[in-house]
Design an enzyme around this catalytic site. Structure first.
Site: not given
Ligand SMILES: *[C@@H]1O[C@H](CO)[C@@H](O)[C@H](O)[C@H]1NC(C)=O
Ligand SMILES: *[C@@H]1O[C@H](CO)[C@@H](O)[C@H](O)[C@H]1NC(C)=O
Length: 992
Positions: A689-693, A695, A697, A711, A811
């Site tokens: 359902i999502g990606t970030g720096g 990892g 999710v 995550k 953050d």
């Protein structure tokens, strides 16, 4: 012999006592565990320390939220701020007879309060506020004879307060506000002889304000604001010798204000506004010398205003507007140097303004419009350096406008219209950098409009019609590009209409009628894209109407009568709908309007086709809208069905109480690992359902119906596994954080193939995703945004100040704040883990945070402290109210101020006055939403903006603590009507 017998008796007694105590442990433990088993699974996992039905421990043995007395009996249950979901229906209160404090504040408990709660006969403190409880207050409540604090506010309770409340004689404070209570206040409250505060505001209580209140001498604060109380104010309220705050505002009270209220010597704040009160304000009010706030506005009061209302010399806010007061301005106002707001418009007050008023250094806003005041407006008002509004229209004021007014650098609104003011338009007025509304119409001003008018870059509304101005309209007015409303009518202005008026791209209303303007109507005038009404009548304009008017589609009404115009009318709605009176007495206009000649016919063959085309378009639009509507209905039905189904699943779970997986996760990842691999089909991208720096999710729906957010950390990083392991203790500590506004971290798995953190799943998604989607952003209405900002402040305040050791987030950003499906409750995610996650990718560099949210000092120092979170919070709060990341806004503020990026070393905070450049707050708010309709919400938005700006101060030492911010946000504020429509960013720092 005897002593031996005695000894054995003693031993038996002791043994029995011991056994007895043990039995009590078990009864208490079982009752608590039974209740726990009725909660939903996530809530149960929060109560891990309570053990399970198979291993019944002792509640006094470190059970979370449980406190015990010296004899080992459970005396306290405190689970506030836990997001617990469930009911109290299966709570066996009779098993906890020693409970004296029950605090369930701010959870998601629902259902009714069982009457068995009355078994808690030792209870002193009961807080069920900010939950979703409903139903009536059970009558047996009255048995809680020792209860001192009863808090039920912000739930959905209905029905009356039971008569039995009178039996709770120990009550000190009752907070029932913001529910849906009805009925009248029971007379039995008279027996509450220890009560200090009753807060019933924001309900639908009805009937009279009971006489009995007046007998409750212990009362200090009474708030009945916003109910349906009728009848008159009981005279015996005058016996409340200790009362400090009394609000009966926004009810339907009638009759006179009883003179007895004048006996309330301790009164600081009296609010009776928005009722139907009539008659005089009693002379006895002269004795209320401690008053700081008095609001009697919007009633039908007559006679004199209370003359000595500031005799104590501490009055701040006086609000008497919209009544029928006659006579003079209150005498004591002359020396009332503490005055902050004064609203007395809409009465019949007379008196000489230059004599009746004094000098007010703190004054922020004064409105005496619509009275019969006379005398000169003197330069004394210029002493009020923070004055934002000076409104004295519709009086009989005379004299000239003091040029000293040019010193009122904070002035937003100056309204002296409809008076007898003479002299010229003082050029100094054009020095006012923030001036937003300037209304001088219907006076006796002479001379020219100064060319410096173009300095008023913030001007939105300028009316100076109905004076005796002459000369031409200065083209410089074209620099006032924010003008929306311009009325120069009924003067003796001559010359052409300057082409620069066509540059006023925000102009909506233009009235130049009844002047001596001549020449042609310029092409540019037809290029005003937002114009709605235009009145050019009664001038000497000639020539034809320029073709540019064909594009003036927003124009709704036009009046060009009594000029020398000729030629055809433009083919736009405003002219088509114009009446003959709007066009008459010109030289030779033609068009299809009764009274005008037809122009030379030009008939289009396509006409019929066009019309049919339009009808088709209409049909198509309707049918598309129709199917969208049906689709929405279907989706809603599906969602309802699904939530029903989920309830059934939860109910089943309650029966087969499953073993809780989460308990083991922090220690042994194996079982959880397998469950998650199964649920995500080995991290198949379909579940991502999502990606970030750091990892990606995934959403994991476990076989038992639970939904989790996983995550997954980038597996490529070999070091990660070790890092996570070395933080085991910290993560374990984080799994124990329980706060309504913090995403629950259930644990982590560290495995050769995959490492991941396991979080609570939230349906609403992140604030960033909501604001990035127009449809969702519109659903995210003001009240919800206010709640979300408050929630984030609450979460940060809790982590910075209430847990030990304190935890800094590092953050905070709109990606890290998730919402529930109703977009009401903020959940801050990645608390405490932000550091681990960031550091893994950049290998222990000290920079934390997301670009655009990180405090500026992080670029220079390695110091990460609470004030960095405060900065990020400020950015986030602005983003929530502006609807987009405020990066451009912040940099424009910085470039327009002299403050440097480097932390300042001076000891006084540079004021915000230098920044913002007169930007109106309402113009930077998310334009996808209409402005809040409720004054209360609007005021809250103003506060958020004010506090957010303080939080993004460049120097950390000048940022507030998040705890202060959180407290400020949750305080009840006096709403100032329409404040949001004129306050500028600069002005916010003066706002209290
Ligand atoms: C009170 O009732 C009204 C109408 O049923 C409802 O819209 C509102 O949300 C309720 N308020 C509370 C606090 O439950
Ligand atoms: C107050 O308490 C007294 C003594 O218990 C009782 O007789 C009386 O009825 C109560 N008053 C009201 C109005 O309930």
């Amino acid at each position: 012999m005897i002593s031996l017998q005695f000894l054995s008796l003693l031993m038996i007694t002791l043994l029995a006592y011991h056994l007895d105590a043990q039995r009590h442990d078990e009864i208490e433990a079982n009752a608590l565990l039974k209740w726990k088993s009725t909660l939903n699974n996530q809530s149960q996992s929060l109560l891990n320390s309570w053990g399970t039905n198979t291993i019944v421990g002792n509640p006094c043995n470190n059970w979370i939220g449980i406190g015990c007395d010296k004899s080992g009996r459970v005396s306290q249950l405190n689970l506030s701020y836990n997001g617990i979901i469930g009911t109290l229906h299966d709570f066996d209160f009779s098993a906890l007879p020693h409970l004296h404090r029950l605090d369930l504040y701010s959870n998601s408990l629902y259902g009714t309060i069982p009457s068995t709660i009355a078994n808690l006969s030792k209870l002193k403190y009961l807080d069920l506020s900010e939950n979703d409880f409903s139903g009536n207050i059970p009558g047996p409540f009255g048995l809680l004879k020792n209860l001192q604090f009863l808090y039920l506010y912000k739930n959905h309770f209905i029905g009356p307060i039971p008569q039995q409340i009178g039996l709770m004689r120990s009550l000190v404070e009752v907070k029932f506000f913001f529910n849906n209570f009805t009925g009248s206040i029971p007379s039995s409250i008279v027996n509450l002889t220890n009560i200090r505060g009753i807060y019933l505001h924001g309900n639908q209580f009805s009937g009279p304000v009971p006489q009995e209140i007046g007998l409750m001498n212990s009362l200090v604060e009474v708030n009945f604001f916003d109910n349906n109380f009728i009848g008159s104010i009981p005279a015996n309220l005058g016996n409340l010798t200790n009362i400090e705050f009394l609000s009966l505002a926004k009810n339907q009270l009638s009759g006179h204000i009883p003179p007895e209220l004048g006996k309330l010597k301790s009164l600081l704040d009296l609010r009776l506004f928005m009722n139907n009160l009539n008659g005089h304000v009693p002379l006895e009010f002269d004795n209320l010398t401690h008053l700081q706030v008095l609001t009697l506005s919007v009633n039908s009061l007559t006679g004199h205003m209370p003359q000595n209302v500031c005799l104590g010399g501490i009055l701040r806010n006086l609000s008497l507007h919209t009544n029928n007061f006659v006579g003079n301005v209150p005498k004591s106002l002359k020396n009332c140097t503490t005055l902050y707001t004064l609203l007395m418009y809409g009465n019949q007050i007379t008196g000489n303004v230059s004599e009746e008023f004094g000098v007010y250094p703190d004054l922020f806003y004064i409105d005496t419009s619509n009275n019969s005041l006379y005398g000169e407006v003197t330069a004394d008002w210029a002493v009020s350096r923070n004055l934002a509004g000076l409104l004295m229209s519709r009086n009989n004021l005379s004299g000239t406008i003091p040029s000293k007014f040019g010193d009122l650098s904070q002035l937003l609104v100056l309204d002296l219209s409809s008076n007898e003011i003479t002299g010229i338009f003082p050029q100094n007025l054009t020095n006012l950098p923030l001036l937003f509304e300037l209304k001088l119409s219907d006076n006796k001003l002479v001379g020219k409009i100064p060319i410096e008018i173009g300095n008023l870059l913030e001007l939105r509304r300028f009316t100076i019609g109905g004076n005796a101005l002459n000369g031409s309209i200065p083209g410089e007015i074209g620099a006032c590009t924010k003008l929306q409303y311009l009325n120069l009518s009924k003067n003796a202005l001559n010359g052409n209409i300057p082409v620069e008026i066509g540059q006023l791209k925000s102009l909506e209303n233009l009235d130049l009628s009844w002047n001596m303007l001549s020449g042609e109507v310029q092409q540019e005038l037809g290029e005003l894209q937002t114009i709605e009404t235009m009145n050019l009548s009664h001038n000497f304009l000639s020539g034809s109407i320029p073709s540019s008017f064909q594009h003036c589609v927003s124009l709704q009404s036009i009046d060009i009568s009594y000029n020398q115009l000729e030629g055809p009318l433009p083919n736009i709605r405003a002219f088509q709908n114009a009446s003959f009176n709007d066009l008459r007495n010109n030289k030779g206009l033609c068009g299809n309007i009764a009274g005008l000649n037809n122009c030379a016919p030009v008939i289009s063959i396509d006409d019929g086709n066009k019309r049919r085309g339009k009808r088709m378009l209409l049909l198509v639009t309707f049918s598309v809208l129709g199917s969208i509507f049906i689709l929405i209905v279907v989706i809603c039905l599906f969602l309802i069905w699904r939530s029903r189904k989920r309830n059934v699943v939860e109910a089943n779970e309650r029966v087969h109480q499953t073993k809780d997986l989460f308990t083991v996760w922090s220690f042994d990842g194996k079982m959880a690992y397998e469950n998650i691999i199964e649920a995500t089909e080995d991290f198949d991208s379909r579940h991502c359902i999502g990606t970030g720096g750091s990892g990606s999710v995934y959403k994991a729906e476990l076989s038992d119906g639970r939904v989790l957010a996983i995550k997954k950390l980038h597996a490529s990083d070999d070091g990660l596994d070790n890092i996570l392991k070395s933080f085991t203790n910290e993560i374990k500590a984080l799994t124990e954080i329980r706060h309504r506004n913090i995403v629950k971290l259930y644990g982590f798995c560290s495995h050769a193939r995959h490492s991941f953190l396991v979080y609570e799943y939230l349906e609403g998604g992140s604030v960033a995703s909501i604001l990035g989607n127009d449809e969702k952003a519109m659903e995210f209405e003001w009240m919800k945004r206010v709640n979300v900002v408050e929630g984030v402040a609450g979460a940060l305040s809790y982590m910075h100040h209430d847990v030990s050791p304190h935890i800094i987030h590092r953050d905070i950003s709109s990606k890290n704040v998730l919402l529930d499906c109703e977009l009401q409750v903020a959940h801050v995610s990645d608390f405490g883990t932000a550091r681990l996650l960031k550091e893994d990718s950049s290998h222990w560099t000290s920079f934390a945070g997301t670009f655009g949210y990180a405090a500026p000092e992080l670029a220079f120092t390695m110091q990460v402290n609470e004030k960095c979170d405060v900065y990020s919070f400020g950015v986030l709060a602005l983003e929530v109210i502006m609807g987009k990341h405020p990066g451009d806004f912040i940099s424009s503020m910085l470039s327009s101020s002299s403050s440097s990026l480097l932390p300042s070393t001076s000891s006084t905070p540079p004021s915000l006055i230098s920044i913002g450049n007169g930007i109106l707050l309402k113009d930077v708010l998310d334009q996808r939403l209409p402005l809040p309709t409720s004054d209360i919400v609007a005021t809250q938005v103003v506060f958020i903006a004010k506090l957010a700006l303080e939080c993004i101060h460049q120097s950390p030492q000048f940022r507030p603590d998040i705890q202060q911010v959180s407290v400020q946000l949750s305080k009840e504020k006096a709403p100032l009507s329409d404040l949001l429509s004129f306050i500028t960013l600069d002005q916010l720092s003066n706002f209290e």
